[in-house]
Design a protein around this motif. Structure first.
Motif, PDB file in Angstrom:
ATOM      1  N   ASP A 176       0.823  -1.199   0.000  1.00 15.50           N
ATOM      2  CA  ASP A 176       0.000   0.000   0.000  1.00 15.50           C
ATOM      3  C   ASP A 176       0.865   1.260   0.000  1.00 15.50           C
ATOM      4  O   ASP A 176       0.590   2.226  -0.715  1.00 15.50           O
ATOM      5  CB  ASP A 176      -0.918   0.001   1.226  1.00 15.50           C
ATOM      6  CG  ASP A 176      -1.907  -1.154   1.213  1.00 15.50           C
ATOM      7  OD1 ASP A 176      -2.098  -1.769   0.151  1.00 15.50           O
ATOM      8  OD2 ASP A 176      -2.485  -1.440   2.277  1.00 15.50           O
ATOM      9  N   ARG A 197      -8.200  -0.554   4.411  1.00 12.54           N
ATOM     10  CA  ARG A 197      -6.749  -0.454   4.427  1.00 12.54           C
ATOM     11  C   ARG A 197      -6.257   0.913   3.945  1.00 12.54           C
ATOM     12  O   ARG A 197      -5.307   1.471   4.483  1.00 12.54           O
ATOM     13  CB  ARG A 197      -6.141  -1.536   3.526  1.00 12.54           C
ATOM     14  CG  ARG A 197      -6.367  -2.959   3.988  1.00 12.54           C
ATOM     15  CD  ARG A 197      -5.612  -3.918   3.076  1.00 12.54           C
ATOM     16  NE  ARG A 197      -4.226  -3.524   2.997  1.00 12.54           N
ATOM     17  CZ  ARG A 197      -3.311  -3.808   3.909  1.00 12.54           C
ATOM     18  NH1 ARG A 197      -3.656  -4.490   4.970  1.00 12.54           N
ATOM     19  NH2 ARG A 197      -2.075  -3.398   3.788  1.00 12.54           N
ATOM     20  N   LEU A 198      -6.888   1.440   2.907  1.00 11.29           N
ATOM     21  CA  LEU A 198      -6.342   2.613   2.242  1.00 11.29           C
ATOM     22  C   LEU A 198      -6.806   3.933   2.850  1.00 11.29           C
ATOM     23  O   LEU A 198      -6.353   5.000   2.417  1.00 11.29           O
ATOM     24  CB  LEU A 198      -6.690   2.582   0.753  1.00 11.29           C
ATOM     25  CG  LEU A 198      -6.124   1.382  -0.021  1.00 11.29           C
ATOM     26  CD1 LEU A 198      -6.483   1.485  -1.494  1.00 11.29           C
ATOM     27  CD2 LEU A 198      -4.610   1.261   0.158  1.00 11.29           C
ATOM     28  N   TRP A 206      -7.757   7.155  -4.573  1.00 12.75           N
ATOM     29  CA  TRP A 206      -7.645   5.762  -4.980  1.00 12.75           C
ATOM     30  C   TRP A 206      -8.745   5.374  -5.971  1.00 12.75           C
ATOM     31  O   TRP A 206      -9.837   5.943  -5.949  1.00 12.75           O
ATOM     32  CB  TRP A 206      -7.726   4.846  -3.761  1.00 12.75           C
ATOM     33  CG  TRP A 206      -6.603   5.023  -2.795  1.00 12.75           C
ATOM     34  CD1 TRP A 206      -6.631   5.708  -1.615  1.00 12.75           C
ATOM     35  CD2 TRP A 206      -5.282   4.505  -2.928  1.00 12.75           C
ATOM     36  NE1 TRP A 206      -5.410   5.663  -0.995  1.00 12.75           N
ATOM     37  CE2 TRP A 206      -4.550   4.923  -1.780  1.00 12.75           C
ATOM     38  CE3 TRP A 206      -4.628   3.733  -3.890  1.00 12.75           C
ATOM     39  CZ2 TRP A 206      -3.217   4.601  -1.579  1.00 12.75           C
ATOM     40  CZ3 TRP A 206      -3.304   3.407  -3.691  1.00 12.75           C
ATOM     41  CH2 TRP A 206      -2.603   3.833  -2.551  1.00 12.75           C
TER      42      TRP A 206
END
Length: 269
Positions: A176, A197-198, A206
């Protein structure tokens, strides 16, 4: 490297001999010891992570706790990474392993799998700055894919996206970070946990592109080859946890949404 060659090299590196793997603890051994050792990967949030107390937490540890409670033994969590999940099982360092353990026919040559725990849906993780809209767009010499060693997507990429450059890292946190820093163009992998997660990179726009043509895979508990009593008990425990709604409830708690593809629960294993 083929999985059969991997198995032989793994056995040799562990000093086991290609035809004499370590003897796994049986179900009776685990009951006598009063302990279930479960491998989880805390670099895969929310599947597993280190919480504010620096303890391993997440979907997989919570599910492992429910399984250990059914078995009536204490739970010991063992930290594993994507490349060493299978070696830990073969070397009897864990009784079973999670860590988004996708079932594949190659892996099944080395370890055994239970019935599915959850589904895994795949796609492209990239940013708005990149023009990709489909898998075929990644098959270019100008594209660098950031992937994690030992994961399911790599053989697919090597076969179907051979022109792309591959950069292999040790875990998803590094993957990531590399994408956020622009050290690669995209990653093709599981996307179920991407939103969770991001979010630590709020400045990055994203883009997540589902790839239904890849199909859906299923993650299971991985156990030592031939450890049938443990595997069969786990299948029954998973059936009970699925039908009680426990697996889905723990999933929604950590992934903040239902599974994209429901596990087709069946009493036949």
């Amino acid at each position: 490297m083929t999985m059969s060659r991997f198995a032989c090299l793994l056995a040799a590196c562990l000093g086991l001999g290609a035809t004499a793997p370590a003897s796994a603890r049986s179900l009776d051994d685990i009951l006598r010891a009063g302990e279930l050792r479960v491998g989880v990967n805390p670099t895969l949030p929310p599947r597993a992570l280190f919480n504010e107390k620096n303890e391993i937490d997440g979907f997989e540890p919570e599910l492992a706790k429910a399984v250990a409670a059914k078995l009536g033994v204490k739970l010991t969590l063992v930290q594993v990474g994507s490349p060493d999940r299978i070696p830990f099982v073969v070397a009897d360092k864990v009784d079973l392993v999670m860590g988004a353990m996708s079932r594949t026919s190659e892996r099944a040559k080395v370890i055994d799998f239970t019935a599915p725990i959850h589904s895994e849906n795949y796609g492209i993780v990239t940013t708005d700055a990149k023009p990709f809209t489909k898998l075929a767009d990644l098959n270019s010499e100008s594209v660098t894919l950031i992937q994690v060693r030992g994961t399911t997507a790599i053989p697919f990429i090597q076969k179907n996206l051979p022109k792309a450059k591959l950069v292999l890292l040790d875990n998803y946190n590094d993957r990531d970070r590399a994408l956020a820093q622009g050290r690669g163009d995209a990653s093709f992998d599981g996307i179920d946990a991407v939103a969770y997660r991001l979010k630590i990179f709020p400045a990055i726009k994203w883009k997540v592109i589902p790839a239904p043509e890849y199909g859906v895979t299923y993650s299971s508990f991985g156990v030592a080859k031939g450890n049938y009593a443990l595997r069969d008990w786990l299948n029954i425990a998973l059936y009970e946890l699925h039908t009680a709604g426990t697996v889905e409830a723990i999933w929604e708690k950590w992934f903040l949404k239902p599974m994209d593809t429901k596990v087709p629960v069946t009493p036949y294993f």
